[in-house]
Design a protein around this motif. Structure first.
Motif, short mmCIF file in Angstrom:
data_model
loop_
_atom_site.label_atom_id
_atom_site.label_comp_id
_atom_site.label_asym_id
_atom_site.label_seq_id
_atom_site.Cartn_x
_atom_site.Cartn_y
_atom_site.Cartn_z
N ALA A 15 -16.19 -24.57 19.98
CA ALA A 15 -17.36 -23.69 19.87
C ALA A 15 -18.66 -24.46 19.91
CB ALA A 15 -17.28 -22.88 18.57
N THR A 16 -18.61 -25.77 20.18
CA THR A 16 -19.81 -26.61 20.24
C THR A 16 -20.02 -27.14 21.65
OG1 THR A 16 -18.76 -28.77 19.83
CG2 THR A 16 -19.22 -27.37 17.90
N ALA A 17 -21.09 -27.90 21.83
CA ALA A 17 -21.37 -28.51 23.13
C ALA A 17 -20.40 -29.63 23.47
CB ALA A 17 -22.81 -29.03 23.16
N TYR A 18 -19.52 -30.00 22.56
CA TYR A 18 -18.49 -31.00 22.86
C TYR A 18 -17.34 -30.43 23.69
CZ TYR A 18 -20.67 -34.56 20.04
OH TYR A 18 -21.55 -35.49 19.58
N ARG A 19 -17.34 -29.12 23.90
CA ARG A 19 -16.32 -28.51 24.75
C ARG A 19 -16.37 -29.16 26.13
NH1 ARG A 19 -18.02 -23.96 24.17
NH2 ARG A 19 -19.25 -23.79 26.08
N GLY A 20 -15.25 -29.74 26.57
CA GLY A 20 -15.18 -30.40 27.88
C GLY A 20 -15.41 -31.89 27.85
N GLY A 50 -23.41 -35.87 26.67
CA GLY A 50 -24.35 -34.85 27.13
C GLY A 50 -24.81 -33.89 26.05
N VAL A 51 -24.32 -34.04 24.82
CA VAL A 51 -24.69 -33.14 23.72
C VAL A 51 -26.09 -33.49 23.22
CG1 VAL A 51 -24.10 -32.46 21.36
CG2 VAL A 51 -22.29 -32.84 23.05
N VAL A 52 -26.89 -32.47 22.93
CA VAL A 52 -28.23 -32.69 22.38
C VAL A 52 -28.10 -33.14 20.93
CG1 VAL A 52 -30.38 -31.58 21.68
CG2 VAL A 52 -29.37 -31.06 23.91
N PHE A 53 -28.65 -34.32 20.64
CA PHE A 53 -28.74 -34.82 19.27
C PHE A 53 -30.01 -35.66 19.19
CE2 PHE A 53 -28.00 -37.79 15.79
CZ PHE A 53 -27.52 -36.94 14.80
N SER A 77 -35.69 -33.62 12.78
CA SER A 77 -34.73 -34.06 13.79
C SER A 77 -33.30 -33.91 13.28
CB SER A 77 -34.99 -35.53 14.14
OG SER A 77 -34.68 -36.36 13.03
N HIS A 78 -32.35 -34.09 14.21
CA HIS A 78 -30.96 -34.13 13.78
C HIS A 78 -30.71 -35.31 12.83
CE1 HIS A 78 -30.14 -31.59 17.47
NE2 HIS A 78 -29.52 -30.93 16.51
N MET A 79 -31.43 -36.41 13.02
CA MET A 79 -31.25 -37.55 12.12
C MET A 79 -31.74 -37.23 10.72
SD MET A 79 -29.43 -39.96 13.23
CE MET A 79 -29.71 -41.04 11.83
N ALA A 80 -32.79 -36.42 10.62
CA ALA A 80 -33.24 -35.99 9.29
C ALA A 80 -32.15 -35.13 8.63
CB ALA A 80 -34.54 -35.20 9.41
N THR A 121 -22.79 -27.60 14.26
CA THR A 121 -24.03 -26.93 14.67
C THR A 121 -24.51 -27.35 16.05
OG1 THR A 121 -25.56 -28.61 13.77
CG2 THR A 121 -24.77 -26.89 12.25
N LEU A 122 -23.89 -28.37 16.65
CA LEU A 122 -24.39 -28.93 17.91
C LEU A 122 -23.91 -28.09 19.09
CD1 LEU A 122 -23.88 -32.70 17.07
CD2 LEU A 122 -25.93 -31.28 16.75
N LYS A 123 -24.73 -27.14 19.48
CA LYS A 123 -24.34 -26.14 20.49
C LYS A 123 -24.99 -26.34 21.85
CE LYS A 123 -22.42 -23.45 17.18
NZ LYS A 123 -21.03 -22.98 17.12
N GLN A 124 -25.96 -27.26 21.94
CA GLN A 124 -26.73 -27.41 23.17
C GLN A 124 -26.36 -28.68 23.92
OE1 GLN A 124 -30.75 -27.04 21.36
NE2 GLN A 124 -30.99 -25.26 22.70
N SER A 125 -26.45 -28.63 25.25
CA SER A 125 -26.24 -29.80 26.10
C SER A 125 -27.53 -30.15 26.82
CB SER A 125 -25.15 -29.51 27.15
OG SER A 125 -23.91 -29.25 26.53
N GLU A 126 -27.73 -31.45 27.08
CA GLU A 126 -28.91 -31.89 27.83
C GLU A 126 -28.55 -32.37 29.23
OE1 GLU A 126 -30.78 -35.08 25.77
OE2 GLU A 126 -28.96 -36.29 25.61
#
Length: 402
Positions: free
Chosen positions: A156-161, A173-176, A185-188, A214-219
């Motif tokens: 269910a996250t951007a790690y799919r594939g 390719g995951v947005v972090f 930021s994600h680091m915060a 929570t990481l649902k977006q890809s760049e």
């Protein structure tokens, strides 16, 4: 075995006992300057931790043949420098040089001793990557398999594939957002999720696993480019835990720290759910970091024992420089990243474990040379300091290799 040596309700903790009258260390700034000059050597006094047992065996030997290195000169950014001056000006806490299997220099500064564990920040990634190589060789992990084969929850996250190899190489390719100083930021969020900082935003994840979910977006497409994402090492760590059935700290102890012949226990910081922070929470002594370097110089073998597959050690140096972005070339113009290690030059094959605030393990198998520098810089990142450190260790290497 966890060490909860903190007061979770306090907004600030205690005074540095080595500095009578010093201000109390702020709760949310304990890992920042100027506090890091003390806290990087006392992390288990600041946050919850878990032991990495050294085992019951004898420590692997570190033969000593000290040589004078302070007068060795080098040039960086148009100026001349010496190793002695570099060590005095670079916020060094510990520095050790290995050449042809022997310790040729060993220095302790800023109150550090041979038995002091020091936070290594993202050097932890290379510790985890080395353990991954052991499990991959055994067939427990397939680097070509999808991440979701081992962690179906990430479907269910951007790690799919994405594959395990994408995570190993930080090319998912995951947005972090890795911005260390940004408050949103994600680091915060990672600082809070891993237990290093107070949770001030009720909607933020309460532990590292929740943050990953929570990481649902890809760049970009998986495999298209290298982007430094600390969270990738945590995804890898959860895979290793899932296939081994062991917490990360116990796995590192069983597969690496004890077989390697570490002299002292190491430890990880742990998040509120008990996860050992694979991306940057590892603490150990200077000499045991040197044993880790010696293991790599020995193609996975130390003191006559093959701990890590030689093929995996050789594979580390085979990164693809075409995936390396311009932002990273300021420090490593010929660089690449592969299997949780930085490659200085794919032609020569020297590679590194690196961490923010100046942590470095530099490994050059061709020269039978390694250097370990533990630091507490005032900045997270500083390209000039990084270039200077690399120029310094190369100058030592070149002098010893004559």
């Amino acid at each position: 075995m966890k060490d909860h040596s903190m007061n979770a309700d306090a907004t600030s903790w205690f005074r540095d006992p080595t500095m009578p009258g010093a201000p109390i260390i702020p709760r949310d700034d304990w890992d920042r300057a100027p506090w890091n000059r003390w806290t990087f050597q006392h992390v288990r006094d600041m946050v919850a931790t878990t032991q990495v047992w050294r085992g019951q065996g004898q420590a692997s030997p570190l033969p000593v043949a000290l040589q004078e290195i302070d007068a060795i000169g080098f040039e960086i950014d148009g100026r001349r420098e010496t190793i002695g001056a570099f060590l005095q000006s670079s916020y060094a806490d510990g520095f050790l040089v290995l050449h042809r299997g022997k310790v040729v220099a060993e220095r302790y500064m800023n109150g550090m001793t041979a038995r002091t564990p020091h936070l290594s920040q993202s050097v932890a990634k290379s510790i985890v990557g080395t353990v991954a190589g052991i499990l991959i060789e055994r067939g427990l992990v397939d680097p070509g398999a999808p991440v979701t084969h081992y962690l179906p929850e990430l479907g269910a996250t951007a790690y799919r594939g994405a594959t395990v190899q994408h995570v190993l190489d930080m090319t998912s390719g995951v947005v972090f957002d890795e911005t260390y100083t940004a408050l949103d930021s994600h680091m915060a969020q990672m600082d809070v999720a891993c237990g290093w900082k107070e949770r001030k935003h009720p909607a933020w994840p309460t532990n590292v696993w929740e943050l990953i979910l929570t990481l649902k977006q890809s760049e970009c497409a998986h495999g298209a480019a290298f982007r430094y994402r600390s969270i990738e090492t945590d995804v890898l760590s959860f895979i290793l835990q899932r296939v081994s059935g062991m917490p990360l700290a116990d796995l590192v102890s069983r597969e690496l720290w004890a077989p390697m012949g570490a002299e002292e226990d190491a430890y990880f910081t742990v998040d509120p759910a008990g996860y050992a922070l694979g991306d940057g929470g590892f603490n150990a002594t200077l000499r045991d970091y040197a044993r880790f370097a010696l293991l790599h110089l020995g193609h996975g073998q130390i003191d006559g024992r093959q701990i890590v597959p030689a093929a995996w050690i050789g594979e580390i140096r085979c990164g693809n420089p075409d995936l390396f972005g311009d932002v990273y070339r300021d420090v490593l113009p010929q660089g690449a990243y592969h299997n949780q290690f930085w490659i200085e030059d794919t032609m020569r094959g020297a590679y590194m474990a690196r961490g923010v605030f100046g942590q470095l393990i530099y490994i050059d198998p061709a020269a039978e040379f390694a250097a370990v520098k533990l630091s507490s810089w005032p900045e997270f990142l500083d390209a000039k300091r990084s270039r200077t450190a690399l120029a310094a260790v190369r100058a030592i290497r070149d002098r010893l290799s004559r």
